[in-house]
Motif scaffolding. Sequence first.
Motif, short mmCIF file in Angstrom:
data_model
loop_
_atom_site.label_atom_id
_atom_site.label_comp_id
_atom_site.label_asym_id
_atom_site.label_seq_id
_atom_site.Cartn_x
_atom_site.Cartn_y
_atom_site.Cartn_z
N GLN A 1 14.57 -18.22 -4.24
CA GLN A 1 15.34 -17.08 -3.76
C GLN A 1 16.28 -16.56 -4.85
O GLN A 1 16.43 -15.34 -5.03
CB GLN A 1 16.13 -17.47 -2.51
N PHE A 2 16.89 -17.47 -5.58
CA PHE A 2 17.79 -17.06 -6.66
C PHE A 2 17.01 -16.30 -7.74
O PHE A 2 17.44 -15.24 -8.21
CB PHE A 2 18.47 -18.28 -7.27
N LEU A 3 15.86 -16.83 -8.13
CA LEU A 3 15.09 -16.19 -9.20
C LEU A 3 14.57 -14.82 -8.77
O LEU A 3 14.47 -13.90 -9.59
CB LEU A 3 13.93 -17.09 -9.61
N LYS A 4 14.24 -14.67 -7.50
CA LYS A 4 13.77 -13.37 -7.01
C LYS A 4 14.84 -12.29 -7.14
O LYS A 4 14.53 -11.10 -7.21
CB LYS A 4 13.33 -13.49 -5.55
N GLN A 5 16.11 -12.71 -7.16
CA GLN A 5 17.21 -11.76 -7.27
C GLN A 5 17.51 -11.38 -8.72
O GLN A 5 18.31 -10.47 -8.97
CB GLN A 5 18.47 -12.36 -6.62
N GLN A 6 16.86 -12.09 -9.66
CA GLN A 6 17.09 -11.82 -11.08
C GLN A 6 16.17 -10.69 -11.54
O GLN A 6 15.18 -10.35 -10.88
CB GLN A 6 16.84 -13.09 -11.89
N PRO A 7 16.46 -10.09 -12.69
CA PRO A 7 15.59 -9.02 -13.21
C PRO A 7 14.14 -9.49 -13.34
O PRO A 7 13.86 -10.66 -13.61
CB PRO A 7 16.21 -8.73 -14.58
N LYS A 8 13.21 -8.57 -13.16
CA LYS A 8 11.79 -8.91 -13.20
C LYS A 8 11.32 -9.24 -14.61
O LYS A 8 10.21 -9.74 -14.80
CB LYS A 8 10.97 -7.75 -12.63
N THR A 9 12.17 -8.98 -15.59
CA THR A 9 11.80 -9.24 -16.98
C THR A 9 12.18 -10.63 -17.45
O THR A 9 11.88 -10.99 -18.60
CB THR A 9 12.48 -8.21 -17.89
N ILE A 10 12.82 -11.42 -16.60
CA ILE A 10 13.22 -12.76 -17.05
C ILE A 10 11.98 -13.60 -17.33
O ILE A 10 10.90 -13.36 -16.77
CB ILE A 10 14.14 -13.48 -16.04
N ARG A 11 12.14 -14.58 -18.19
CA ARG A 11 11.04 -15.50 -18.50
C ARG A 11 11.61 -16.91 -18.57
O ARG A 11 12.60 -17.16 -19.24
CB ARG A 11 10.37 -15.13 -19.82
N ILE A 12 10.94 -17.82 -17.88
CA ILE A 12 11.47 -19.17 -17.71
C ILE A 12 10.68 -20.13 -18.58
O ILE A 12 9.45 -20.20 -18.49
CB ILE A 12 11.39 -19.59 -16.23
N GLY A 13 11.40 -20.85 -19.41
CA GLY A 13 10.79 -21.93 -20.18
C GLY A 13 10.97 -23.23 -19.44
O GLY A 13 12.05 -23.52 -18.92
N SER A 14 9.93 -24.02 -19.36
CA SER A 14 10.02 -25.29 -18.63
C SER A 14 8.76 -26.11 -18.87
O SER A 14 7.67 -25.55 -19.02
CB SER A 14 10.19 -25.05 -17.13
N ILE A 15 8.93 -27.43 -18.90
CA ILE A 15 7.78 -28.33 -18.87
C ILE A 15 7.82 -29.17 -17.59
O ILE A 15 7.11 -30.15 -17.46
CB ILE A 15 7.73 -29.23 -20.12
N ALA A 16 8.68 -28.74 -16.66
CA ALA A 16 8.82 -29.45 -15.38
C ALA A 16 7.68 -29.08 -14.44
O ALA A 16 7.11 -27.99 -14.51
CB ALA A 16 10.16 -29.11 -14.74
N LYS A 17 7.36 -29.97 -13.53
CA LYS A 17 6.29 -29.74 -12.56
C LYS A 17 6.57 -28.52 -11.70
O LYS A 17 5.65 -27.78 -11.33
CB LYS A 17 6.11 -30.99 -11.69
N GLU A 18 7.83 -28.27 -11.38
CA GLU A 18 8.18 -27.16 -10.50
C GLU A 18 7.83 -25.81 -11.10
O GLU A 18 7.71 -24.82 -10.38
CB GLU A 18 9.68 -27.22 -10.16
N ALA A 19 7.61 -25.74 -12.41
CA ALA A 19 7.21 -24.48 -13.04
C ALA A 19 5.88 -23.99 -12.49
O ALA A 19 5.59 -22.78 -12.54
CB ALA A 19 7.14 -24.65 -14.56
N ASP A 20 5.04 -24.90 -11.97
CA ASP A 20 3.77 -24.50 -11.36
C ASP A 20 3.97 -23.53 -10.20
O ASP A 20 3.11 -22.69 -9.92
CB ASP A 20 3.02 -25.73 -10.83
N GLN A 21 5.11 -23.66 -9.50
CA GLN A 21 5.33 -22.89 -8.27
C GLN A 21 6.01 -21.55 -8.51
O GLN A 21 5.94 -20.66 -7.65
CB GLN A 21 6.22 -23.70 -7.30
N LEU A 22 6.68 -21.37 -9.65
CA LEU A 22 7.56 -20.21 -9.83
C LEU A 22 6.82 -18.87 -9.82
O LEU A 22 7.30 -17.92 -9.20
CB LEU A 22 8.39 -20.38 -11.10
#
Length: 608
Positions: free
Chosen positions: A431-452
Amino acid sequence: MQSFISHCFSPRRRAYFWGLCLAIIFALIFGGLGLSEAFDGDYVVQDDARQYVFWMQRWQDSELFPDDLIADYFSSVAPAGYRAIFYGAFLLGIPPLIFAKILPLGLGVAIAVLAYRVAYRWCPIPLAAFLGSLLLQQSLWMKDDVAAAAPRSFAIPLLLAFMDAWLIRRDRPRLALAYGVITLALLGLISPPYLLIAAGMLGLGVLKFLGGGDRQSWQWLIVGWGITLAVVLPYLAATGGYGPTVSAELGRTMAEFRAGGRASLFDQPFWEFWIVGKRTNFFPKSLFTPVTLIPGALYPFWTIGRSLQRRDLQKHSTTTNPAASRVVIKLLLSSTVLFFLAHATLFTLHLPSRYTGHSLRIAIALSSGVAWCQILQRLFLSRNFIGRVTSQKVAKGVAIALTLALITYPVTVSNFPLVGYKTGAAPELYQFLKQQPKTIRIGSIAKEADQLPTFAARSVVVSKEYSVPYQIGYYSQIQRRVSDLITAQYTADLNQLLQIVQRYNITHWLLGPNAFAVDYLANNGWLKQYQPTTDQAIETLVALNASEAIAPSQHPQQLSEQLPAPLQNSPPLLLKHQEQCKVGPATPTYAGQLIDIQCVLNLSAAGK
C-alpha cells in the motif's frame, strides 16, 4: 436403482446428456473451490501469474513499469493469442489479475465437456465418458496447470478439441475440418509448442496401419501443416530482442542449470533426468495422482489379454471405438517423438517434459474411465464376475462403493484443489509503495521482491521469480543486475554504491530479514549462483565478524555499541544508515527494511 444403473450404461441420447451435466457440475465444484481460494484476501496471486500477467497492469495505467526490462521481456514472450484473450477481458472491464483468477473456472468446464465428448467416442457409454472426464479433472486440479491461467493452461482443452474434431471427420467432414483448423490456429496462437503435438498427430494420421492413408487424412495433413508452418516457425524464430536461446552446451556450464540452480536439470541422476525428474522427464511424477488412474495404464494390457482369448468374456462387455483408440495412440506417439526431439535440440523447443506431461494425463484419464466402466459394468450386470459364491447384491454393493470412491477421492486429498496461490506477506508495504511515484525503482535481493510488481505495481531491478535463464539477451542482463545488487547491499564503498544506484536508477532498497547474516547468503541457493560476487560478500561479512543476524530495528547508537570493532569501522553502508533512512509503514515483517537510497548516499557523502 435399477433404472439409474440402466441410464449409466445406456447409449441413448438422453443418458448422454445426464452424464455430460454431471461432468460439468463437478467442473464447477472444482473450479469454484479454486475460485474461493483465489479471492481469499486482497493480496493473493497464482504463482505463475506473477510472470505471465503482472505486466498487463500497463493496460490499466500506461505509466506503470517505465523502461522496465522485466515487464518488457515478459510482454514480448507472451503468445499473441494469450495476450488477445486477456486484452479482450480488459476491454470488457475485467482487470488482468482478476481475470487470471476467473479463467481457470472456464478452462475447467471446457476440459470437462471436451474430455466427456472424446471419452464417449472412445466408449459410447455415459458412465465411461463421465469417469474419464471426472478423473482428468481430478488429476488437473491436483496440480496448478489449469489454475495458473498460463499459456500451457490452454493446451489440454485445445488438444482435446483437436481430438474431438478428428473423431467427427468421417460423419461431418466439412464441420470437422473447420473445427480442426480453428483448434490448430488457437493452439498456435496461445500454446505454440503444443501445436507441434497436433501437427505430429496429423503426420501419423496418414499412415495406413493407424487407420489413415485416405484422401481426407492427406487433406488434414496439408491444411494442418500449413497452419503450423505459418504460426510456429515465426514463434520459434522470434526472440523479442532478447535471444538467442541458451544451448545445451552453454547450459551445462551455467550454475542456473546445475544442482540447486534456478532451473536445475543437468545434475539429476539418469532415472530422474529421463524418467521422473524435473523439466527433462518423460513421465510426470504425479501421473497417477489420483491413484484411481492406475487402471488406465493397465487397460491396454487387459484389452490385449481379452483379444488373445478370441471371445467376449461376458455378453455385457463394453464395446470401444478403434478410431478413438488410434487417436490416443497418435497423441502419445507424437508427444514421444517431440520429447526426444526437444532433448536433441535443448532448449530450442523449450523443455522436453512439456511434450509428454499433458498427453499422458489425457490418455491415462480417458483410458481409466473406460477401464473403470468395464469393471463396474461387470459388477453391476454379471452374476459371476467375482466368483460363483458371490451374490449379485454384494457385487452391486461393491460397484456402488467403488463408484463413490472414484467420485469422492479428492476429499481425501489435503488442501484440494492444489492451485498454487501465493499470499502477500506485507500488505502495508504494498500500500505504501502504491502511493509513491510510478517511476520509483526498488533494488532488492530479498524474497519479497518477487511480489512487488504484482501487488504494488512498481518496478524492481531484479528478483528470483523473474530470473528466467533461457534467453541469453535477457538473462545476461539479469546476471549482471543480481551481481550488482549483491555488491551494493554489502559494500562499504560509497563510489561503488553510487555507480550501481545510478546504473539502474534505484530510488528505494528493500532488505530481507537477517539480510546481514552470513547464513542469509550462504543458504540461499538462488544467490549462490552468482559467483564470485556472493562468495566475496560472504567473506566480507565473515571478516567483519557478522555471522550473527543483526536486528534491523535497533537504534544506530545501540547497534554501534554492540558491533565488534572491525564492523564498527566499516559496516555496509545500507546497514550503517538503515535506521536513519528507513521509510514506509512500521509493519512487524518489514519494519525499517525499506530504505530511501538517496538518504543513504547523502549521509555517506557527508561522512555520517
